[in-house]
Every structure is written in C-alpha cells, then in structure tokens.
Scaffold this motif. Structure first.
Motif, PDB file in Angstrom:
ATOM      1  N   GLY A 479      36.326 -43.723-112.759  1.00  0.00           N
ATOM      2  CA  GLY A 479      34.959 -43.167-112.887  1.00  0.00           C
ATOM      3  C   GLY A 479      34.102 -44.028-113.801  1.00  0.00           C
ATOM      4  O   GLY A 479      32.933 -44.308-113.515  1.00  0.00           O
ATOM      5  N   LYS A 480      34.722 -44.458-114.913  1.00  0.00           N
ATOM      6  CA  LYS A 480      33.962 -45.350-115.830  1.00  0.00           C
ATOM      7  C   LYS A 480      33.529 -46.603-115.100  1.00  0.00           C
ATOM      8  O   LYS A 480      32.393 -47.069-115.218  1.00  0.00           O
ATOM      9  N   CYS A 481      34.495 -47.185-114.366  1.00  0.00           N
ATOM     10  CA  CYS A 481      34.186 -48.430-113.638  1.00  0.00           C
ATOM     11  C   CYS A 481      33.027 -48.219-112.659  1.00  0.00           C
ATOM     12  O   CYS A 481      32.093 -49.023-112.594  1.00  0.00           O
ATOM     13  N   SER A 482      33.094 -47.135-111.894  1.00  0.00           N
ATOM     14  CA  SER A 482      32.025 -46.945-110.903  1.00  0.00           C
ATOM     15  C   SER A 482      30.675 -46.704-111.581  1.00  0.00           C
ATOM     16  O   SER A 482      29.628 -47.122-111.089  1.00  0.00           O
ATOM     17  N   GLY A 483      30.707 -46.064-112.763  1.00  0.00           N
ATOM     18  CA  GLY A 483      29.439 -45.869-113.518  1.00  0.00           C
ATOM     19  C   GLY A 483      28.833 -47.210-113.908  1.00  0.00           C
ATOM     20  O   GLY A 483      27.627 -47.437-113.770  1.00  0.00           O
ATOM     21  N   ILE A 484      29.732 -48.114-114.402  1.00  0.00           N
ATOM     22  CA  ILE A 484      29.224 -49.445-114.811  1.00  0.00           C
ATOM     23  C   ILE A 484      28.655 -50.182-113.604  1.00  0.00           C
ATOM     24  O   ILE A 484      27.562 -50.770-113.639  1.00  0.00           O
ATOM     25  N   ILE A 485      29.349 -50.110-112.488  1.00  0.00           N
ATOM     26  CA  ILE A 485      28.903 -50.845-111.297  1.00  0.00           C
ATOM     27  C   ILE A 485      27.596 -50.250-110.759  1.00  0.00           C
ATOM     28  O   ILE A 485      26.702 -50.972-110.317  1.00  0.00           O
TER      29      ILE A 485
END
Ligand code: ADP
Length: 649
Positions: A479-485
């Motif tokens: 989830g963190k990764c997709s937020g950054i992307i």
C-alpha cells in the motif's frame, strides 16, 4: 480610461489654442502696431512737409505784396504828374506849382481807385510840408495859413517826423519801409487797421532833393493771407515780428486769428509769442530762416518761415503755422479702427482654423487610442488604418508591433511549455532517486516477509496466525508503495493547468516529502510552519512542482544548513516563504535567476529551468514570486498565490 483619453484630446486642443494665442495674437498686435506707428510716422512726415510749405508759400506771398507796393511807389515816383511837380517846384511860378499840385491830386485819387490796397498817398516837400494828401479815396484839403515859401497852405507838416527825415536821407530810388503797425486816427484814440508806409525821395533833374512821396498800404490783405493758411479746426497761423533791437516789438503778433493779441505794443495787451510758446521754440522763430518743430506740450507741428521787407536778418516778419496734432493724425483713427477690425477678423479665422486643425488632429489620434484600448482587452483586435497621413502610418506601425508582440508571446508560450516539460523530466529524475529510496524499503520488507513466510511454510513451522500477520504486513508495505507511485504519477502527468480546490498546506507536505531524501543526503534540516489557510482554486500539480523546485534550490544552496518554510494567509490568498541559510545569491545574479537556463550549478547538476518554469506557473495563477538575498547569508523566496480565481480563469 475614457476620461484619460478625453483629457489627452483636450490637451492637444489647449496646446493648439495656446500656440495660436501665443504666436498669432502677439504677431497680430505687433503687426497692427507696426502699421499704426509707421502710418503715424508717414502722416506726420507728410504733414510736416505740408505745413512747412504753407509757411514758406505765405512768406513768399508777403514778399510779393511788398514787392508790388514797392513797384507801385516807384511807378508813381516816375509818373509824368510827379515829374511835372518836380519841374514846377524848381520854377519860381506859384501858379505853375499850384496847377501841378492840382494835377497830382487827380492822379493820386486815380491811383488809389486802381489799387484798393493803398490807404493814403502823400507828397511832401523837402521842408516837411505835406502838399498833397489823399486818404481812403478822399482828398484831404490843405487849409490854414499860407506856408512860406509858397503862397498857399499845406495839409500839415511832418518836418519833425523820423520817417520823413530818414526818407530824405535815402539815395535816388531808395525805398523806406515802416514797421507794420496800426495807424493813429488823428484826434481820436482809436487805431486804424494795420498798414505799412512806403516812402521814396524825389529828386529834380538837377539832382536836388525836391521832396518825398509816401504811400500807406493796408495790411489787411496780408492778414487775410495768413488767416486763410490753415482751417481753424486744423490749427492756426500767425505773423510775428522779429526785432531784437526793439524789445517792445520783438515777438509781437502782427496778424493772428485772435485779433485781441495783435500789436500788443500798441493795444496795450502786451501779449507776445513768449507768453504762448516755450523758449526753445520762440528762439528758433526769432533766429532761423525756416524750420519745423514739435510743440513739446501738445505735440502740434510748428513750422516757420522768415521774410524781411527790410532786407535784414534781424528785423522782419516770421510766418508761423501751428498744425494741430488732429490735423495730421485724424486719418490715423480710421486706419486704427480698420486695422483692429481686420485683426479681429483674422484672429477669428485663425481661431476657427486652429480648432478645426486640433479637432482633425485629435480625432484620428482618439481612434488610435481607442484601438489600443481594444487591443488591451483583446489582443486579436487591430486599429483601423483609415487615413493616409502620419496618424494612419502610426496606426499601421502599432498594428505591426502588436502582430510582432503577439507572435513573440505565442512563441514564448510554446517555449515555456517545452521548458515546463523538460523541467518536469528533470524533476522526475530528481524524484526518481528519492522514489527509489522510498520504494526500496517497503519492497525490501515485502520481499523479506515473503521469503520468511515461504520458509515457514516449507518447514511446516508456520501457523496460520503468523502467516496472516506477515500477509497483512506485506499488504501494508505494498500500500505504501502504491501511494508513492500514485504521487509520482500525478506529478509527472503532462497536462495544462486544471484548477481545482486545493489545500496549500497539503501540497507543501507532498513537496517536502518528495525532497526529503535529497535533504537527508545533504544534511539539510527541513521545517514547515503553517497556519489556517484558505483553499485555493489552482492546479495542484503545478504548485507542487513550484514548491519542489524552490525547496531543491534551497537544499542545494545550504548543505548542512536548513530550509524553513512558512505558510501564511495574505490578501485573501496564501504566501509561502522559503528561507535558507545557504550561500545566497550574488547581486548581479538576482535579476537573472528567473531567466530560462540561467544556472550557477555544475554541468549535469542544474538545468537553469526550475525558477523560470516556476515563475511562469505562478504568473499563470495570477500570483508572484519575490526573492531577497545577501551573499553568504542565504536567500528567501516568497511565493504569493491569490485566493479567489474562478475555475477556467
Ligand atoms: P538550477 O537549479 O537548475 O540551476 P533554477 O532556475 O532553479 O535552475 O535556479 C537558477 C539559479 O538560481 C541557480 O543556479 C542558483 O544559482 C540560483 N538559486 C536559486 N535558488 C537559490 C538559493 N536558495 N540560494 C542560492 N542560489 C539560488
């Protein structure tokens, strides 16, 4: 705006009028004055010549009268009747003498009838006895006792009279002329009109003195001549005696329109020219042959001419003509009136012409100004190039300039668009490193959790609870990764400005997050102080990019230092201040840092596009960027974003 245009138009009109009044009016006045002054000069010159010639001609007239009387006297003296008397006086015959005297009486009466200027004729013997006398057309009878050496009476005796004695002393054909004066009527107090006495001696054939012939001539004719010289309304003329040897007579009026001042020595009035005229004028009359002067008191023209019946410089008559100023300046008033009339007419025409000129000048200028105003509202508008004059040319040039400005603005927009894309790519590069770092940790965690979970499953050590916990952690990290992307995608999205309501503090938070890694690498402390802020109708991506650019510059300039951000409400909008304590900006660079491609960074480190793109974006939002800096003390960038902007504005 409209008012301003009107004021400018009035300005040109006023200038045209002021120019007219400043040039035309003084020129007209000067021109009129010139005409009047030169006319006055010409009139005065003409009048002077005319008046002078009047005086000269009347002096000549006087000379002719005197000459006529002298000729008359000479003719009488040479007449046969007088010749007969001279003969008879030489003889001893009383009868012959008496006959001769009778003939003379008849001749005298006849001569007087012929010449009305003769007042009296007398024949006087050498002893002073008046033997024959006719006066005013009548014979004066010889009465009384006989007068030796004759056996007959004489009219009377003039033996003791000066004129008789002087006449006796004259040579043959000599003529004695008396003063012009009034005669005394015998046995009466009254004075008779003015007259002059002409006397000539009579000689016998033997050269012996035989008597004196005397003719009295009326002066009236001369008086009329003088009085008629000039009309009463134009001035006066008078005859003056010049006689410095005789104080009583010097300067007396002999003839004058005002009869009461004539012969002041005889009438007792004693009035002379010295009573009526200043000394500088009278002395000229009593010394010079002729002359012209101006009366210092009245500015009348005074002309005089001298004539002496006695053939002397110091005794004679001066004709004076006093021409009144009105006499020669009379036409001047008419000329002045006509000049003023014409000047007013010309002035009126000039005024109308200048108003017309001003209007025809201001109307096209007004059209140009209106056109420029329309162009300000709509850059596609152009000015109508109506006239073929300078104003039309100006309108054409303004249109061409507007075309050029529009072209360059479009070109600039295109360049800015390109630059914005390039800068975005550069920013993406910058961010890629940060993103890699940001993504690396959760991805590493995901990988580690997945490996642990698989190993647990393979060894059969994994219970369902711990596996669920690992999977939750993996989902959390993903989830963190997709937020950054998602953030990266929104930042990199290439589009025009799409305003929407945004909280500037949130955008600032996102920008700070994007640059945090870089700040850590450079050991720069980031801080943000915000306050309650209004929501702004803006393109959030653009504003974030602006904040990132300014933050990155601050971080680059202050390694080991700090960048402090402050967000405040201002004028209904928001002001974001970025203060760093870095190297600062050199004064000569301050004007250039917003120029595209201006950079002081190493090759490969800076593109010189960050600030120019940022400036363009903020400008597009209707905001502004200001910078203050002192070299060595850091820099402060203040970004202002206005509050109320309608969507699509
Ligand atoms: P770049 O960062 O690629 O050089 P920018 O347009 O962002 O391009 O900045 C232009 C120049 O402005 C920089 O090269 C730097 O010299 C100067 N500058 C910008 N911000 C600062 C700052 N905070 N302190 C010192 N200099 C700065």
């Amino acid at each position: 705006m409209q008012r301003e245009v009107n004021m400018k138009r009035l300005g040109i009109r006023r200038k045209a009028l002021v120019t007219l009044l400043g040039v035309a009016v003084p020129s007209l006045i000067a021109f009129s004055m010139l005409i009047i002054v030169s006319t006055a000069h010409i009139l005065q010159g003409n009048a002077s010549r005319q008046v002078s010639s009047l005086a000269e001609r009347s002096a000549t007239g006087l000379a002719e009268m005197v000459g006529h009387s002298q000729t008359t006297l000479a003719t009488m003296a040479a007449s046969p009747e007088v010749g007969d008397y001279l003969e008879a006086l030489g003889s001893v015959s009383q009868t012959r003498l008496a006959g001769s005297l009778r003939r003379l009486e008849g001749a005298f009466l006849g001569w007087q009838k012929l010449d009305a200027t003769i007042q009296a004729i007398r024949l006087i013997d050498p002893a002073g006895n008046v033997l024959v006398k006719i006066k005013e057309g009548r014979l004066v009878p010889a009465t009384g006792p006989e007068r030796p050496p004759y056996s007959m009476p004489a009219v009377h005796s003039v033996a003791g009279r000066d004129f008789f004695q002087a006449a006796l002393r004259l040579p043959r054909n000599g003529v004695l002329i008396s003063n012009l004066e009034r005669g005394k009527i015998e046995e009466e107090d009254a004075l008779c009109p003015a007259m002059v006495r002409f006397a000539t001696p009579l000689f016998g054939r033997d050269g012996v003195q035989r008597g004196v012939l005397v003719v009295n001539v009326w002066g009236e004719q001369a008086g009329r001549l003088i009085n008629r010289l000039i009309a009463a309304e134009q001035g006066s003329a008078f005859l003056v005696e010049r006689n410095p040897a005789d104080n009583r007579r010097n300067g007396i009026y002999l003839f004058h329109r005002d009869g009461s001042c004539e012969f002041g020595d005889q009438t007792g009035s004693r009035r002379t020219i010295f009573d009526d005229y200043p000394p500088e004028i009278t002395s000229a009359w009593l010394t010079s042959e002729r002359g012209i002067a101006s009366d210092p008191r009245s500015r009348d023209i005074l002309a005089h001419a001298y004539y002496s019946p006695y053939g002397r410089q110091d005794r004679g008559w001066v004709v004076v003509v006093n021409a009144r100023r009105d006499f020669f300046l009379g036409p001047l008033a008419t000329i002045g009136r006509q000049t003023a009339l014409w000047a007013t007419l010309v002035l009126g025409l000039a005024l109308a012409a200048s108003l017309f000129f001003a209007r025809s000048l201001t109307r096209p200028i007004q059209a140009v100004v209106e056109g420029i105003r329309r162009m300000g509202n709509n850059p596609a508008e152009r000015i109508a190039e109506g006239s073929r004059d300078e104003v039309g040319f100006l309108a054409g040039e303004i249109n061409r300039m507007a075309d050029a400005i529009q072209q360059s603005a479009e070109e600039r927009l295109r360049v800015e668009e390109r630059i914005r894309g390039t800068e975005k790519l550069a920013s993406i590069g910058e961010m890629a490193a940060g993103l890699a770092h940001e993504l690396n940790t959760p991805l590493g965690n995901i990988k580690a959790l997945a490996i642990l979970a698989r190993k647990g499953i393979e060894r059969g050590e994994c219970d369902r609870r711990s596996l669920t916990g690992d999977l939750d952690d993996i989902a959390d990290q993903a989830g963190k990764c997709s937020g950054i992307i998602a953030g990266l995608l929104s930042f990199a999205r290439r589009s025009g400005a799409t305003p929407a309501p945004h909280d500037p503090a949130v955008i600032m938070g996102e920008a700070l997050a994007l640059v945090r890694l870089r700040a850590e690498n450079r050991q720069v402390r980031l801080s943000c102080d915000d306050a309650p802020l209004p929501s702004l109708l803006i393109d959030g991506d653009q504003l974030r990019q602006v904040f990132v650019n300014i933050l990155l510059n601050g971080i680059d300039a202050a390694p080991g230092g700090e960048v402090a951000v402050t967000l405040r409400q201002r004028d209904g909008g928001v002001q974001a201040s970025f203060r760093d304590n870095g190297c600062g900006i050199a004064p000569e660079h301050l004007d250039r840092i917003f120029d595209p491609f201006f950079t002081t960074k190493e090759v490969g480190e800076g593109t010189g596009l960050g600030l120019s793109v940022s400036y363009g974006m903020i400008n597009g939002m209707g905001g502004d960027i200001e910078v203050e800096s002192r070299p060595g003390e850091g820099a402060c960038f203040k970004v202002f974003i206005p509050g109320t902007r309608e969507v699509g504005a």
